[in-house]
Design a protein around this motif. Structure first.
Motif, PDB file in Angstrom:
ATOM      1  N   ASP A 139       1.494   1.959  -3.493  1.00 16.47           N
ATOM      2  CA  ASP A 139       0.284   2.485  -4.130  1.00 16.47           C
ATOM      3  C   ASP A 139       0.031   3.932  -3.695  1.00 16.47           C
ATOM      4  O   ASP A 139      -0.433   4.758  -4.480  1.00 16.47           O
ATOM      5  N   TRP A 140       0.330   4.231  -2.419  1.00 15.28           N
ATOM      6  CA  TRP A 140       0.248   5.607  -1.935  1.00 15.28           C
ATOM      7  C   TRP A 140       1.183   6.502  -2.758  1.00 15.28           C
ATOM      8  O   TRP A 140       0.781   7.576  -3.211  1.00 15.28           O
TER       9      TRP A 140
ATOM     10  N   ALA B  26       2.408   6.126  -5.765  1.00 15.63           N
ATOM     11  CA  ALA B  26       1.905   6.305  -7.130  1.00 15.63           C
ATOM     12  C   ALA B  26       0.714   7.251  -7.135  1.00 15.63           C
ATOM     13  O   ALA B  26       0.591   8.126  -8.004  1.00 15.63           O
ATOM     14  N   SER B  27      -0.163   7.113  -6.135  1.00 15.59           N
ATOM     15  CA  SER B  27      -1.394   7.899  -6.092  1.00 15.59           C
ATOM     16  C   SER B  27      -1.111   9.373  -5.812  1.00 15.59           C
ATOM     17  O   SER B  27      -1.591  10.268  -6.520  1.00 15.59           O
ATOM     18  N   ILE B  28      -0.314   9.640  -4.799  1.00  8.52           N
ATOM     19  CA  ILE B  28      -0.129  11.046  -4.406  1.00  8.52           C
ATOM     20  C   ILE B  28       0.729  11.774  -5.437  1.00  8.52           C
ATOM     21  O   ILE B  28       0.493  12.951  -5.727  1.00  8.52           O
TER      22      ILE B  28
ATOM     23  N   TYR C  88       0.828  -1.211   0.000  1.00 13.72           N
ATOM     24  CA  TYR C  88       0.000   0.000   0.000  1.00 13.72           C
ATOM     25  C   TYR C  88       0.864   1.264   0.000  1.00 13.72           C
ATOM     26  O   TYR C  88       0.448   2.305  -0.506  1.00 13.72           O
TER      27      TYR C  88
ATOM     28  N   ALA D 186       0.685  11.134  -8.609  1.00  9.78           N
ATOM     29  CA  ALA D 186      -0.234  11.393  -9.727  1.00  9.78           C
ATOM     30  C   ALA D 186      -1.140  12.580  -9.400  1.00  9.78           C
ATOM     31  O   ALA D 186      -1.429  13.413 -10.265  1.00  9.78           O
TER      32      ALA D 186
END
Lengths: 104, 424
Positions: B413-414, B416-418, B410, B420
């Motif tokens: 994934d965090w 990559a998400s933040i 996670y 983006a």
């Protein structure tokens, strides 16, 4: 032709063109309200999901609400959402769910 | 319509580019200084949620290297390119990106002077300048010394991180990696301990007879029990953490001799030295008179306006954030609040009320993650911030391999998400 009419005539079509140029989003993909911004840190751009973190956008509202209630009550397996869910008021949770459930 | 005529009309429409259109209508000018977690969040959020604002971003680096995940670069688990982000995404949203360094703010005239000579006017300013190293706070640790014993605590163009990585690679097996860790407050409270962990991860695989000596100017640290559990499980015998009470505070550095000297005169000779020195708000905040005696910027906790300069919203690691950590997530979360407040004040509306968030993962090993979560709220007067009771907290302790594995995933994934959200 459409361009010519839109720009010459101004009016609604022209306004739509200008709004699009100014970056205003169409109604169906409204930007996330402030309270939902925290979700975007992990749940992907616009809540679309990121890797194994599930997406929120376009999900069934009742399903999301049940998940949040279960996280708050520590009744659902979680790594961090149980710790996060308890930080929101009911109204804030509802506003965030409304937003994501409405997104395509 | 002929092709030629259509082209002419299309280019006429294109000429109404976003900032030009906004200016033509007399739009309010939101100027953002700093293109990191706070500044990039502010600029992107402003264009997405308040497209009526004319947004410009001033940042000296052409690309941003994140501090989060730099410790994985040190461990050899990531490449520099994977933690480097450009500004084309923000440009595509209509942010005018100005590659220059902001030198000084005149909050009365509402103007900012750039190193390149230009002066920019604004209606509201978001200042997210990050930190400065307090060179001289540790005797013998100046900029020249930082090229021998890197701090690697301001990413900049990535040179400091690369230097530390090269030194770890060059160190013989059986060497000692020494870290000097500052007292609170400083950027990224769990960062030094994640760094210890990931250097250990590298050493265990490549130089297993080596040791890590962590000299700390405090007696307790973020996620301490979880880190120490992880060290015992993954790297038994490799890490020695020396707290303040056991003479852990480094006061003097001899970079040429490779020595870290503590308060009571113990001289620790190390093969690789990583000095994380005391810090303050970045230079522009000091030069513009926004900081107090602590070296950080006191702010209104609802609007994030500097106490010394209403109209200048200071976010990210430079401000005094109450109980909030100086983290990238907090910088991003509060930058959005600051922009929403600036927009409301420009329109004569009430400042919005929303919680602030922190989700901070640390890697103890490549597949071993831990986290701290916080939800905060400001008081109505804008004078304080408190954590929401019965929320947040750190990962549970215990033998929980599945939780650790999931949190490491996670964390990816965090990231990559933040990034983006910031740069996409």
């Amino acid at each position: 032709m459409g361009w010519q009419r839109a720009i010459r005539g101004g009016g609604l079509a022209g306004a739509a063109v200008l709004a699009a140029l100014a970056g205003a989003a169409p109604a169906r993909s409204q930007p996330a309200p402030l309270v939902a911004q925290g979700c975007l840190g992990c749940h992907g751009p616009g809540g679309a999901g990121s890797g194994s973190v599930p997406g929120l956008a376009g999900r069934d509202r009742a399903e999301l609400a049940a998940a949040m209630a279960a996280f708050r009550a520590n009744e659902r397996p979680a790594t961090i959402m149980n710790r996060i869910a308890r930080g929101y008021t009911e109204a804030e949770t509802a506003a965030a769910l409304d937003h994501f459930a409405r997104r395509p | 319509m002929t092709a030629l005529r259509r082209r002419a009309l299309l280019s006429a429409a294109a000429a109404l580019s976003v900032p030009a259109l906004a200016r033509a209508q007399g739009a309010a000018r939101l100027l953002v200084i700093g293109g990191g977690f706070g500044g990039a969040s502010a600029a992107g959020f402003a264009r997405r949620n308040h497209p009526w604002l004319d947004v410009a971003l001033v940042e000296p680096q052409p690309r941003f290297v994140t501090c989060p995940y730099a410790n994985l670069v040190l461990a050899g688990e990531r490449r520099m390119e994977e933690i480097t982000h450009g500004y084309d995404g923000l440009r595509a949203r209509g942010v005018r990106v100005i590659q220059d360094r902001a030198e000084e703010i005149d909050p009365v005239a509402r103007r900012v002077r750039l190193r390149g000579g230009e002066t920019l006017s604004y209606d509201r300013l978001i200042l997210s300048p990050g930190i400065a190293i307090r060179f001289g706070a540790l005797e013998g640790y100046d900029e020249a010394a930082s090229r021998v014993m890197p701090h690697a605590w301001i990413a900049g163009d990535g040179a400091q991180t690369r230097l530390l990585r090269r030194q770890l690679e060059a160190m013989p097996d059986g060497g000692v990696v020494g870290l000097a860790i500052p007292a609170n407050p400083f950027r990224c409270p769990p960062g030094p301990y994640e760094r210890i962990s990931l250097i250990a991860h590298y050493l265990k695989r490549h130089k297993p007879r080596s040791k890590i000596l962590a000299l700390d100017a405090k007696d307790a640290f973020s996620k301490q029990a979880l880190f120490q559990d992880g060290w015992n499980a993954l790297y038994p015998g490799m890490i020695e953490w020396v707290p303040l009470a056991d003479d852990g505070r480094v006061v003097r550095v001899d970079a040429r001799e490779g020595v870290l000297e503590t308060e009571f005169g113990t001289r620790h000779r190390v093969d690789v030295g990583n000095v994380i020195p005391p810090q303050s708000a970045a230079r522009i905040a000091v030069a513009s008179g926004l900081t107090d005696a602590t070296g950080w910027v006191p702010v209104d906790t609802r609007t994030f306006e500097a106490r010394a300069a209403p109209g200048v919203h200071v976010v990210g690691d430079a401000n005094i954030p109450g109980p909030m950590p100086k983290s990238g997530f907090v910088a991003s979360s509060t930058a959005k609040q600051a922009v929403a407040s600036a927009a409301a004040l420009l329109r004569g509306e009430a400042v919005p009320e929303a919680p602030y968030f922190n989700t901070c993962y640390s890697h103890v090993g490549a597949d071993y993650g831990i986290s701290v979560v916080n939800v905060f709220r400001p008081n109505a007067e804008g004078t304080a911030i408190a954590e929401v009771p019965n929320s947040g907290g750190v990962s549970p302790r215990g033998d929980l391999p599945e939780q650790r594995r999931l949190e490491a995933r996670y964390a990816d994934d965090w990231y990559a998400s933040i990034t983006a959200d910031l740069f996409g």
